[in-house]
Design a protein around this motif. Structure first.
Motif, PDB file in Angstrom:
ATOM      1  N   THR A   6      -2.317   4.072  -3.883  1.00  0.00           N
ATOM      2  CA  THR A   6      -3.747   4.258  -4.134  1.00  0.00           C
ATOM      3  C   THR A   6      -3.974   4.735  -5.560  1.00  0.00           C
ATOM      4  OG1 THR A   6      -4.284   4.731  -1.826  1.00  0.00           O
ATOM      5  CG2 THR A   6      -5.779   5.589  -3.488  1.00  0.00           C
ATOM      6  N   SER A  49       2.227   6.455  -1.710  1.00  0.00           N
ATOM      7  CA  SER A  49       1.011   5.643  -1.704  1.00  0.00           C
ATOM      8  C   SER A  49       0.753   5.040  -3.086  1.00  0.00           C
ATOM      9  CB  SER A  49      -0.190   6.496  -1.303  1.00  0.00           C
ATOM     10  OG  SER A  49      -1.397   5.809  -1.523  1.00  0.00           O
ATOM     11  N   TRP A  53       0.821  -1.210   0.000  1.00  0.00           N
ATOM     12  CA  TRP A  53       0.000   0.000   0.000  1.00  0.00           C
ATOM     13  C   TRP A  53       0.857   1.263   0.000  1.00  0.00           C
ATOM     14  CZ3 TRP A  53      -5.413   0.074   0.065  1.00  0.00           C
ATOM     15  CH2 TRP A  53      -6.045  -1.152   0.296  1.00  0.00           C
ATOM     16  N   ILE A  54       1.857   1.288   0.877  1.00  0.00           N
ATOM     17  CA  ILE A  54       2.729   2.451   1.005  1.00  0.00           C
ATOM     18  C   ILE A  54       4.175   1.962   1.009  1.00  0.00           C
ATOM     19  CG2 ILE A  54       3.404   4.402   2.449  1.00  0.00           C
ATOM     20  CD1 ILE A  54       0.614   4.460   3.581  1.00  0.00           C
ATOM     21  N   ARG A  78      -6.155   0.676  -3.592  1.00  0.00           N
ATOM     22  CA  ARG A  78      -5.244   0.316  -4.673  1.00  0.00           C
ATOM     23  C   ARG A  78      -5.820  -0.907  -5.385  1.00  0.00           C
ATOM     24  NH1 ARG A  78       0.638  -2.801  -4.690  1.00  0.00           N
ATOM     25  NH2 ARG A  78       1.042  -2.427  -6.905  1.00  0.00           N
ATOM     26  N   PRO A 117      -8.653   4.967   1.012  1.00  0.00           N
ATOM     27  CA  PRO A 117      -7.532   4.589   0.125  1.00  0.00           C
ATOM     28  C   PRO A 117      -7.747   3.227  -0.507  1.00  0.00           C
ATOM     29  CG  PRO A 117      -6.912   4.365   2.441  1.00  0.00           C
ATOM     30  CD  PRO A 117      -8.250   5.037   2.431  1.00  0.00           C
TER      31      PRO A 117
END
Length: 330
Positions: free
Chosen positions: A283, A281, A82-83, A293, A291
């Motif tokens: 996303t 991020s 995700w990050i 993705r 958020p």
């Protein structure tokens, strides 16, 4: 205060088990139990609460903080899907790809999409929700197969095929296109997994307990059958990947978040370009405030990701374009 700490401890342990259950998506398909896939949707919230509670125990000087810190390492890979903050690579790239759900040009019009994509000067464009003949790019050849996806390339298309799930009830949303680039053939698999078909009004809770409860029930009723459809689509896509005599690049709108069943199985034996080179991020769907993705670019291990970008500078669809560059093996 002791009672509050006890409640928080129970909550923290409960969240740990929920996050651990999410990891079972790597092993348990939706047709056996779709509930683990539901957990993957809530990963950002669960992880934020888990980290916040861990910081609380650190602040309180409780030894249990160390237990939760080390236990939380189980979710490190799950988090960087995700990050991520990988250092920038200085390698030269010789392949640029744009994967983009255009929403059929309904948001900003086809002319704006054409203008943007032409400006990217990519080798290959992998578009989703774009099966018509509206888009046109100078210097590109378009694949002839229409399946709510479209492939445009500056290179020679050698072969192409519709990816059919082994079911008469599921419509194919994916293609494989073999493209010759600098004397070598690569297989590009462009997918648009079955959509959930949510509208904002269907997922927005308004504070009315009865109505909100009914909305949540309807959301779950829509999610679970779609997870099961995805399982069959994933099986067909995996077959196209595993049977390929060429290096593979798999991209598209998976309508699935990281750590889901779909993610674990589609990324198997492939590199996630965001995990390799992404910063910030991942996303990619911005129509909701939460958020999300759901757009990805994966590649065979012989193809080295150099850079991965979610281009948030444009809002010409409900998705952001996803751009990746690669170093091809000589």
């Amino acid at each position: 205060m002791k009672i509050i700490r006890l409640i928080l401890l129970i909550l923290h342990i409960g969240i740990f088990f929920l996050l651990t259950g999410m990891l079972l998506n790597a092993y348990i398909p939706p047709k056996i139990s779709p509930w683990f896939n539901l957990l993957s949707l809530g990963f950002p919230v669960l992880m934020i609460v888990y980290i916040s509670l861990t910081l609380f125990w650190i602040f309180c000087w409780k030894k249990r903080a160390f237990v939760f810190i080390f236990s939380g390492l189980l979710f490190f890979n799950a988090s960087i899907r995700w990050i991520n903050y990988m250092p920038a690579k200085n390698d030269l790239s010789d392949l640029k790809i744009v994967s983009f759900n255009t929403k059929g040009g309904k948001t900003a019009g086809e002319q704006n999409i054409e203008k943007y994509l032409n400006s990217q000067n990519a080798d290959v464009l992998l578009l989703q929700e774009e099966s018509g003949n509206g888009l046109n790019f100078s210097g590109y050849t378009r694949g002839s197969i229409k399946a709510l996806t479209a492939v445009f390339t500056k290179h020679e298309i050698v072969d192409e095929k519709l990816i059919d799930p082994d079911s008469e009830y599921i419509r194919s949303y994916g293609t494989q296109t073999d493209i010759k680039i600098r004397g070598k053939i690569y297989r590009f698999i462009n997918v648009y997994l079955h959509p959930f078909k949510f509208e904002k009004s269907m997922v927005k809770l308004d504070g009315n307990n009865v109505q909100d409860e009914e909305k949540i029930k309807n959301i779950v009723k829509r999610l679970i059958p779609t997870f099961k459809i995805h399982q069959e689509e994933v099986a067909a896509i995996r077959k196209a990947v595993e049977s390929s005599p060429y290096p593979v690049i798999l991209a598209g709108d998976f309508n699935s978040v990281p750590n889901s069943y779909e993610y674990y199985h589609l990324s198997e034996d492939l590199k996630d370009a965001f995990m390799e080179t992404g910063r910030g991020s991942a996303t990619s769907f911005h129509d909701y405030k939460f958020p999300i993705r759901i757009d990805y670019i994966f590649s065979s291990k012989s193809i080295q990701p150099v850079r991965y970008t979610v281009d948030r500078s444009v809002r010409i669809s409900d998705h952001f374009p996803v751009i990746a560059t690669f170093r091809l093996q000589r």
